[in-house]
Design a protein around this motif. Sequence first.
Motif, PDB file in Angstrom:
ATOM      1  N   THR A 299       8.481  15.152  10.760  1.00  0.00           N
ATOM      2  CA  THR A 299       8.998  16.462  10.307  1.00  0.00           C
ATOM      3  C   THR A 299       8.586  16.774   8.887  1.00  0.00           C
ATOM      4  N   ASP A 300       8.681  15.746   8.058  1.00  0.00           N
ATOM      5  CA  ASP A 300       8.322  15.904   6.660  1.00  0.00           C
ATOM      6  C   ASP A 300       6.870  16.387   6.532  1.00  0.00           C
ATOM      7  N   LEU A 301       5.955  15.732   7.227  1.00  0.00           N
ATOM      8  CA  LEU A 301       4.551  16.135   7.132  1.00  0.00           C
ATOM      9  C   LEU A 301       4.301  17.478   7.833  1.00  0.00           C
ATOM     10  N   ARG A 302       5.057  17.753   8.898  1.00  0.00           N
ATOM     11  CA  ARG A 302       4.887  19.050   9.588  1.00  0.00           C
ATOM     12  C   ARG A 302       5.137  20.206   8.623  1.00  0.00           C
ATOM     13  N   SER A 303       6.096  19.983   7.698  1.00  0.00           N
ATOM     14  CA  SER A 303       6.440  21.071   6.783  1.00  0.00           C
ATOM     15  C   SER A 303       5.658  20.992   5.473  1.00  0.00           C
ATOM     16  N   SER A 304       4.748  20.024   5.370  1.00  0.00           N
ATOM     17  CA  SER A 304       3.952  19.937   4.132  1.00  0.00           C
ATOM     18  C   SER A 304       2.546  19.436   4.445  1.00  0.00           C
ATOM     19  N   VAL A 305       1.897  20.111   5.399  1.00  0.00           N
ATOM     20  CA  VAL A 305       0.552  19.685   5.804  1.00  0.00           C
ATOM     21  C   VAL A 305      -0.440  19.764   4.635  1.00  0.00           C
ATOM     22  N   ALA A 306      -0.154  20.615   3.662  1.00  0.00           N
ATOM     23  CA  ALA A 306      -1.068  20.738   2.522  1.00  0.00           C
ATOM     24  C   ALA A 306      -1.138  19.447   1.703  1.00  0.00           C
ATOM     25  N   ASP A 307      -0.159  18.536   1.890  1.00  0.00           N
ATOM     26  CA  ASP A 307      -0.186  17.241   1.191  1.00  0.00           C
ATOM     27  C   ASP A 307      -1.269  16.300   1.722  1.00  0.00           C
ATOM     28  N   ILE A 308      -1.846  16.659   2.858  1.00  0.00           N
ATOM     29  CA  ILE A 308      -2.820  15.750   3.485  1.00  0.00           C
ATOM     30  C   ILE A 308      -4.219  16.155   3.029  1.00  0.00           C
ATOM     31  N   PRO A 309      -4.875  15.293   2.250  1.00  0.00           N
ATOM     32  CA  PRO A 309      -6.179  15.675   1.705  1.00  0.00           C
ATOM     33  C   PRO A 309      -7.309  15.441   2.702  1.00  0.00           C
ATOM     34  N   PHE A 310      -8.504  15.817   2.310  1.00  0.00           N
ATOM     35  CA  PHE A 310      -9.671  15.681   3.192  1.00  0.00           C
ATOM     36  C   PHE A 310      -9.930  14.224   3.541  1.00  0.00           C
ATOM     37  N   PHE A 311      -9.931  13.360   2.523  1.00  0.00           N
ATOM     38  CA  PHE A 311     -10.212  11.946   2.766  1.00  0.00           C
ATOM     39  C   PHE A 311      -8.899  11.208   3.018  1.00  0.00           C
ATOM     40  N   ALA A 312      -8.438  11.290   4.250  1.00  0.00           N
ATOM     41  CA  ALA A 312      -7.159  10.699   4.603  1.00  0.00           C
ATOM     42  C   ALA A 312      -7.251  10.067   5.982  1.00  0.00           C
ATOM     43  N   VAL A 313      -6.464   9.037   6.178  1.00  0.00           N
ATOM     44  CA  VAL A 313      -6.275   8.432   7.499  1.00  0.00           C
ATOM     45  C   VAL A 313      -4.778   8.456   7.771  1.00  0.00           C
ATOM     46  N   LEU A 314      -4.406   8.901   8.964  1.00  0.00           N
ATOM     47  CA  LEU A 314      -2.996   8.919   9.363  1.00  0.00           C
ATOM     48  C   LEU A 314      -2.758   7.884  10.452  1.00  0.00           C
ATOM     49  N   ILE A 315      -1.615   7.228  10.396  1.00  0.00           N
ATOM     50  CA  ILE A 315      -1.166   6.422  11.538  1.00  0.00           C
ATOM     51  C   ILE A 315       0.235   6.896  11.906  1.00  0.00           C
ATOM     52  N   ILE A 316       0.323   7.587  13.045  1.00  0.00           N
ATOM     53  CA  ILE A 316       1.623   8.012  13.568  1.00  0.00           C
ATOM     54  C   ILE A 316       2.193   6.822  14.323  1.00  0.00           C
ATOM     55  N   CYS A 317       3.342   6.325  13.891  1.00  0.00           N
ATOM     56  CA  CYS A 317       3.845   5.073  14.453  1.00  0.00           C
ATOM     57  C   CYS A 317       4.286   5.246  15.905  1.00  0.00           C
ATOM     58  N   GLY A 318       4.293   4.123  16.619  1.00  0.00           N
ATOM     59  CA  GLY A 318       4.646   4.127  18.036  1.00  0.00           C
ATOM     60  C   GLY A 318       6.147   4.059  18.249  1.00  0.00           C
ATOM     61  N   GLU A 319       6.543   4.145  19.508  1.00  0.00           N
ATOM     62  CA  GLU A 319       7.968   4.163  19.841  1.00  0.00           C
ATOM     63  C   GLU A 319       8.679   2.860  19.515  1.00  0.00           C
ATOM     64  N   HIS A 320       7.923   1.764  19.433  1.00  0.00           N
ATOM     65  CA  HIS A 320       8.559   0.456  19.238  1.00  0.00           C
ATOM     66  C   HIS A 320       8.458  -0.010  17.781  1.00  0.00           C
ATOM     67  N   THR A 321       8.230   0.943  16.884  1.00  0.00           N
ATOM     68  CA  THR A 321       8.119   0.601  15.466  1.00  0.00           C
ATOM     69  C   THR A 321       9.467   0.187  14.890  1.00  0.00           C
ATOM     70  N   VAL A 322       9.452  -0.844  14.048  1.00  0.00           N
ATOM     71  CA  VAL A 322      10.636  -1.156  13.250  1.00  0.00           C
ATOM     72  C   VAL A 322      10.196  -1.179  11.790  1.00  0.00           C
ATOM     73  N   GLU A 323      11.065  -0.675  10.901  1.00  0.00           N
ATOM     74  CA  GLU A 323      10.734  -0.672   9.483  1.00  0.00           C
ATOM     75  C   GLU A 323      11.347  -1.901   8.818  1.00  0.00           C
ATOM     76  N   VAL A 324      10.515  -2.641   8.101  1.00  0.00           N
ATOM     77  CA  VAL A 324      10.957  -3.857   7.419  1.00  0.00           C
ATOM     78  C   VAL A 324      10.689  -3.644   5.933  1.00  0.00           C
ATOM     79  N   GLY A 325      11.730  -3.251   5.213  1.00  0.00           N
ATOM     80  CA  GLY A 325      11.511  -2.892   3.814  1.00  0.00           C
ATOM     81  C   GLY A 325      10.450  -1.815   3.786  1.00  0.00           C
ATOM     82  N   PRO A 326       9.421  -1.984   2.947  1.00  0.00           N
ATOM     83  CA  PRO A 326       8.403  -0.941   2.842  1.00  0.00           C
ATOM     84  C   PRO A 326       7.370  -1.008   3.967  1.00  0.00           C
TER      85      PRO A 326
END
Lengths: 271, 271
Positions: free
Chosen positions: A238-265
């Motif tokens: 959602t955050d990126l959907r509302s701020s697509v201009a933050d994504i520069p030309f030289f960028a790589v995105l990884i949209i995490c999968g359904e089984h992602t868990v966040e461990v600290g950073p």
Amino acid sequence: MSRISIVGIAYERELVPPRNQRRIEDADVVVGDKSFLGQIEDLVRRDAVAVDPTEDDEDFRGSRVIFALNSAREGNDVVLVSSGDPGIWGMAPYVLNRMCADGAEPDGAGRVHVDILPAPAAFQITAGKAGAPLQDGFVACSLCDDLTPEDTVDRRLDAAAGSGMATVVYKPRYNAEIMPKKYPRERFPHLHPAREQSDRRLADLFDVFLSARPATTPVVLARNLGEPDESVSVRTLTDLRSSVADIPFFAVLIICGEHTVEVGPYMSVDR
Amino acid sequence: MSRISIVGIAYERELVPPRNQRRIEDADVVVGDKSFLGQIEDLVRRDAVAVDPTEDDEDFRGSRVIFALNSAREGNDVVLVSSGDPGIWGMAPYVLNRMCADGAEPDGAGRVHVDILPAPAAFQITAGKAGAPLQDGFVACSLCDDLTPEDTVDRRLDAAAGSGMATVVYKPRYNAEIMPKKYPRERFPHLHPAREQSDRRLADLFDVFLSARPATTPVVLARNLGEPDESVSVRTLTDLRSSVADIPFFAVLIICGEHTVEVGPYMSVDR
């Protein structure tokens, strides 16, 4: 030796496998983009030739491939340098396809031998900096790809979103943004205004994933990998959907999968 | 220094990036599978410890991770060696998840720092030997995955087949085939008889792709990568469907995408 090696050189010397470095050291002729040649000039033999044979060619990839193949046919050991993995949005297929068009099958008797030598790709570097978001399977797509019809890209994105898997997105913006001369509005009206068209394409990407995954799904955003201002951050859909201009030309995105868990950073997967 | 680096070592030294080699040279403690340690023993410092802390543990990954984390918490610079890319069916998430379970967030003040250092993965080595089948985007799946429910795997395979993209398939056979003691019939009845169950799973895989792609779609089959009897061959979907027994335990498959073109012995994509 009539050989052409398409050699991945990643972003920094520390990432380039020894086999790839040695192949450059052994070459009679090294061909590639000027900035790539600058990265590896200390590896090139003093009596070897390092050359970017392009000027303002529209088909700069084609010019490099033709030069490299002609050099190899003259009996040289030729290296064509490519980014991370020459077989993943890299230079390898351009060489193979040119050989095919010339009726010169690789590796046959008296013919040019071909070797393709991968280095870690940008998506692997990105994933490693963010943890292990790709552990449990993934999809890799290119968003603003000149060479793939938009409906084909859309079909791939739909499949990726529906798969539940982590999804790597390369090329988030149209080339027309940074190469306006090569993509003039008269010939490429659908790519203009370029920045707005890229923003729209990115918004569509996030909408497709938002319809299939939670709004809080983490998205790893790597900017300017290998440059002094390199950064890797974790956002949400959602955050990126509302701020697509933050994504520069030289960028790589990884949209995490359904089984992602966040461990600290870091991103990990449920195991 | 309290640090744990999860370091990819690929199949042969020539593929291991210098950064990864240096990290092993710098380590106080190197942990990993015995055969992996053998591959890199000449890099380990004389005053460092190289150890596989497992015996007949059921949870051999867990034993290595706990040993490595404890060593790091004692102030050591620790390397945990992993195969190609530690973040793609590698050891990285086991470390992150263990830290999470211990309530010890990585990288915080006074905490263990984590680094994940990729090397080229088996699918990249396979693709490079076969040309550039992954150029235009791809899906990477694991077929006989102990840790992912079969219906989740099925959903991913359906999405992959429908996407039109090249599809990497790891782990074509169940572990029960080569680790019968760890997967006894009494506790894992659905995995037995193991060879027949793997064959059935592979037949299902090809049936899913045959319903979405031409029967002549090329499939790259790499066997025993990095071993003396390594081989990479190109087959077709129908051919492999009728001879699944030809696919050994240590194999990587690449089912080519819809835009594949064959150039002599190599796979390329229409560009």
